[in-house]
Write a protein that holds these residues in place. Structure first.
Motif, PDB file in Angstrom:
ATOM      1  N   GLY A  83       0.773  -1.232   0.000  1.00 53.98           N
ATOM      2  CA  GLY A  83       0.000   0.000   0.000  1.00 53.98           C
ATOM      3  C   GLY A  83       0.802   1.280   0.000  1.00 53.98           C
ATOM      4  O   GLY A  83       0.240   2.367  -0.159  1.00 53.98           O
ATOM      5  N   VAL A  84       2.123   1.186   0.176  1.00 55.29           N
ATOM      6  CA  VAL A  84       2.985   2.371   0.173  1.00 55.29           C
ATOM      7  C   VAL A  84       3.690   2.440  -1.188  1.00 55.29           C
ATOM      8  O   VAL A  84       4.306   1.466  -1.630  1.00 55.29           O
ATOM      9  N   ARG A  85       3.613   3.591  -1.827  1.00 58.84           N
ATOM     10  CA  ARG A  85       4.213   3.749  -3.149  1.00 58.84           C
ATOM     11  C   ARG A  85       5.569   4.438  -3.014  1.00 58.84           C
ATOM     12  O   ARG A  85       5.662   5.588  -2.562  1.00 58.84           O
ATOM     13  N   TYR A  86       6.615   3.737  -3.407  1.00 54.04           N
ATOM     14  CA  TYR A  86       7.986   4.241  -3.317  1.00 54.04           C
ATOM     15  C   TYR A  86       8.415   4.702  -4.711  1.00 54.04           C
ATOM     16  O   TYR A  86       8.521   3.891  -5.631  1.00 54.04           O
ATOM     17  N   ILE A  87       8.675   6.000  -4.839  1.00 54.24           N
ATOM     18  CA  ILE A  87       9.025   6.561  -6.143  1.00 54.24           C
ATOM     19  C   ILE A  87      10.410   7.206  -6.062  1.00 54.24           C
ATOM     20  O   ILE A  87      10.653   8.075  -5.220  1.00 54.24           O
ATOM     21  N   THR A  88      11.297   6.748  -6.919  1.00 49.69           N
ATOM     22  CA  THR A  88      12.643   7.310  -7.002  1.00 49.69           C
ATOM     23  C   THR A  88      12.734   8.170  -8.244  1.00 49.69           C
ATOM     24  O   THR A  88      12.439   7.706  -9.348  1.00 49.69           O
ATOM     25  N   SER A  89      13.154   9.414  -8.059  1.00 52.86           N
ATOM     26  CA  SER A  89      13.289  10.336  -9.184  1.00 52.86           C
ATOM     27  C   SER A  89      14.667  10.220  -9.805  1.00 52.86           C
ATOM     28  O   SER A  89      15.659   9.942  -9.121  1.00 52.86           O
ATOM     29  N   GLY A  90      14.725  10.438 -11.112  1.00 56.16           N
ATOM     30  CA  GLY A  90      16.015  10.481 -11.788  1.00 56.16           C
ATOM     31  C   GLY A  90      16.780  11.740 -11.436  1.00 56.16           C
ATOM     32  O   GLY A  90      16.309  12.595 -10.683  1.00 56.16           O
ATOM     33  N   SER A  91      17.956  11.868 -11.986  1.00 59.45           N
ATOM     34  CA  SER A  91      18.815  12.996 -11.669  1.00 59.45           C
ATOM     35  C   SER A  91      18.302  14.286 -12.300  1.00 59.45           C
ATOM     36  O   SER A  91      18.011  14.345 -13.484  1.00 59.45           O
ATOM     37  N   PHE A  92      18.192  15.311 -11.472  1.00 64.33           N
ATOM     38  CA  PHE A  92      17.901  16.655 -11.960  1.00 64.33           C
ATOM     39  C   PHE A  92      19.239  17.381 -12.045  1.00 64.33           C
ATOM     40  O   PHE A  92      19.638  18.114 -11.161  1.00 64.33           O
ATOM     41  N   SER A  93      19.962  17.135 -13.122  1.00 59.38           N
ATOM     42  CA  SER A  93      21.334  17.631 -13.210  1.00 59.38           C
ATOM     43  C   SER A  93      21.775  17.612 -14.657  1.00 59.38           C
ATOM     44  O   SER A  93      21.270  16.823 -15.456  1.00 59.38           O
ATOM     45  N   ASP A  94      22.744  18.466 -14.999  1.00 61.71           N
ATOM     46  CA  ASP A  94      23.289  18.419 -16.352  1.00 61.71           C
ATOM     47  C   ASP A  94      24.516  17.514 -16.412  1.00 61.71           C
ATOM     48  O   ASP A  94      25.324  17.576 -17.318  1.00 61.71           O
ATOM     49  N   GLY A  95      24.655  16.662 -15.436  1.00 59.78           N
ATOM     50  CA  GLY A  95      25.728  15.675 -15.424  1.00 59.78           C
ATOM     51  C   GLY A  95      25.372  14.535 -14.492  1.00 59.78           C
ATOM     52  O   GLY A  95      24.313  14.527 -13.873  1.00 59.78           O
ATOM     53  N   LEU A  96      26.254  13.560 -14.407  1.00 60.53           N
ATOM     54  CA  LEU A  96      26.096  12.451 -13.472  1.00 60.53           C
ATOM     55  C   LEU A  96      24.802  11.680 -13.701  1.00 60.53           C
ATOM     56  O   LEU A  96      24.126  11.302 -12.762  1.00 60.53           O
ATOM     57  N   LEU A  97      24.477  11.413 -14.922  1.00 59.91           N
ATOM     58  CA  LEU A  97      23.261  10.667 -15.217  1.00 59.91           C
ATOM     59  C   LEU A  97      23.612   9.193 -15.359  1.00 59.91           C
ATOM     60  O   LEU A  97      24.420   8.816 -16.185  1.00 59.91           O
ATOM     61  N   ASP A  98      22.997   8.347 -14.544  1.00 64.34           N
ATOM     62  CA  ASP A  98      23.291   6.919 -14.576  1.00 64.34           C
ATOM     63  C   ASP A  98      22.243   6.125 -15.352  1.00 64.34           C
ATOM     64  O   ASP A  98      22.543   5.103 -15.940  1.00 64.34           O
ATOM     65  N   SER A  99      21.003   6.568 -15.312  1.00 64.58           N
ATOM     66  CA  SER A  99      19.937   5.762 -15.885  1.00 64.58           C
ATOM     67  C   SER A  99      18.788   6.656 -16.329  1.00 64.58           C
ATOM     68  O   SER A  99      18.437   7.610 -15.655  1.00 64.58           O
ATOM     69  N   GLY A 100      18.184   6.317 -17.482  1.00 63.25           N
ATOM     70  CA  GLY A 100      17.022   7.056 -17.937  1.00 63.25           C
ATOM     71  C   GLY A 100      17.389   8.421 -18.486  1.00 63.25           C
ATOM     72  O   GLY A 100      18.465   8.628 -19.039  1.00 63.25           O
ATOM     73  N   ILE A 101      16.480   9.390 -18.332  1.00 59.94           N
ATOM     74  CA  ILE A 101      16.707  10.749 -18.811  1.00 59.94           C
ATOM     75  C   ILE A 101      16.646  11.713 -17.641  1.00 59.94           C
ATOM     76  O   ILE A 101      16.028  11.434 -16.616  1.00 59.94           O
ATOM     77  N   ARG A 102      17.269  12.855 -17.802  1.00 54.36           N
ATOM     78  CA  ARG A 102      17.202  13.881 -16.766  1.00 54.36           C
ATOM     79  C   ARG A 102      15.772  14.388 -16.679  1.00 54.36           C
ATOM     80  O   ARG A 102      15.157  14.689 -17.697  1.00 54.36           O
ATOM     81  N   HIS A 103      15.296  14.484 -15.481  1.00 54.13           N
ATOM     82  CA  HIS A 103      13.910  14.915 -15.332  1.00 54.13           C
ATOM     83  C   HIS A 103      13.635  15.353 -13.901  1.00 54.13           C
ATOM     84  O   HIS A 103      14.449  15.121 -13.001  1.00 54.13           O
TER      85      HIS A 103
END
Length: 366
Positions: free
Chosen positions: A315-335
């Motif tokens: 019942g608990v929703r765990y949401i991890t946001s991607g990197s909000f940065s112009d560098g250091l992006l490991d996965s997905g897109i910056r958002h």
């Protein structure tokens, strides 16, 4: 492929899990310094080997009746090869020791940080009142350097277009925890047209960075209300919670009177595809999960892992946001995450920023 850098990746994150972020930074620095020092000495050994090989060839030709002058030249080359290494060692050794000491952190403990945070009245006031329909943004891991604007221009444009009422930053506001980085981050959040609510990340306490966070941003654990929701920001920067903060979290959740309940944690409780970015598997983690389920937390918003993850557990929703940065992006897109609340209903949308932003977003059609 099992290369030195993949082994470093695995071992560094193992250190971070076992010993905390400061130990991981030290391990990272020392591993790289030792590696490149070994490479340097290996190169010198190769050079000396070349000279020695040349010496062997010369010795063979000498046996074939080479002149005395050639013997002298051979001796010179051998002496040069033997003399190269000691001066290089004298140069590299002090440099090695200097680099080894760089980045040593006086990392504060979570108990010390929470003690300070709980000793003052929080400067973070309730965001909005009297409405159950509003939007806010959640930005993971800005990683601001001493210079540069990250993706704040895109964020501010979205704030104006989407009527975002406030912004929550999920930790790792800085890259090295340095004062100039904090100053740059603060300059940018002050320029936003909506108020900001920060969380503390592991990068923010590097190099005694907590002292700057405390000076400029205040408590690392606090709560506030926004519309029909309560937001509880916790300090998970060290991968620990501590007994005093755990009791405070329980009180905050138990005394909630809002229909919606959010928890903000830099370290993910659940949510990464590598298994190294999550909260350490400890009794504290299980305590948090039990508290979230007992007091019916709706959402846990998380950072640290630079990719989007959405997991619901009991019942608990765990949401991890991607990197909000112009560098250091490991996965997905910056958002960043655009979170819209319509009374009891909540929708979540990824809004790309930076170089990954599509044309329709640049045209303001968000």
């Amino acid at each position: 492929m099992d290369t030195w850098d993949t082994r470093w990746y695995q071992q560094q994150h193992g250190y971070e899990q076992a010993y905390g972020s400061a130990a991981a930074v030290k391990f990272n620095q020392r591993y790289c310094i030792i590696h490149w020092t070994v490479v340097a000495f290996d190169s010198l050994s190769c050079l000396q080997g070349i000279y020695q090989a040349g010496g062997g060839e010369k010795q063979m030709t000498e046996n074939r009746g080479q002149t005395t002058e050639e013997k002298k030249n051979l001796l010179k080359r051998i002496l040069i090869a033997l003399l190269i290494r000691p001066p290089i060692i004298l140069i590299l050794l002090p440099l090695f020791l200097l680099l080894l000491s760089y980045g040593e952190t006086e990392e504060s403990t979570v108990d010390e940080r929470f003690g300070l945070s709980n000793s003052i009245k929080s400067p973070y006031k309730d965001a909005i009142k009297g409405t159950y329909i509003f939007s806010f943004a959640f930005c993971g891991d800005p990683h601001m350097y001493a210079k540069g604007d990250g993706c704040f221009d895109d964020l501010d444009r979205a704030i104006k277009l989407k009527q975002i009422r406030f912004v929550i930053f999920g930790g790792d506001l800085t890259y090295l925890g340095e004062e100039a980085e904090y100053s740059n981050f603060i300059d940018h959040i002050n320029a936003l047209t909506s108020p900001s609510y920060p969380a503390l990340g592991n990068h923010d306490i590097y190099n005694n960075g907590w002292s700057y966070y405390w000076r400029y941003l205040g408590p690392s654990a606090y709560s506030f209300n926004g519309g029909n929701a309560k937001f509880v920001v916790i300090d998970s920067a060290s991968g620990r919670i501590g007994e005093a903060q755990m009791e405070w979290i329980q009180d905050q959740l138990r005394n909630n009177k809002q229909p919606l309940l959010f928890v903000i944690s830099h370290m993910p409780i659940y949510g990464d595809s590598y298994g190294v970015y999550e909260f350490p598997e400890t009794e504290e983690k299980q305590q948090l999960i039990e508290l979230f389920e007992k007091y019916e937390v709706d959402f846990v918003l998380q950072g640290h892992f630079h990719g989007f993850v959405d997991i619901t557990n009991n019942g608990v929703r765990y949401i991890t946001s991607g990197s909000f940065s112009d560098g250091l992006l490991d996965s997905g897109i910056r958002h960043f995450l655009l979170i819209k609340i319509y009374g009891p209903e909540v929708t979540i949308e990824q809004v790309p920023v930076g170089e990954d932003i599509p044309v329709q977003y640049m045209d303001g059609e968000i």
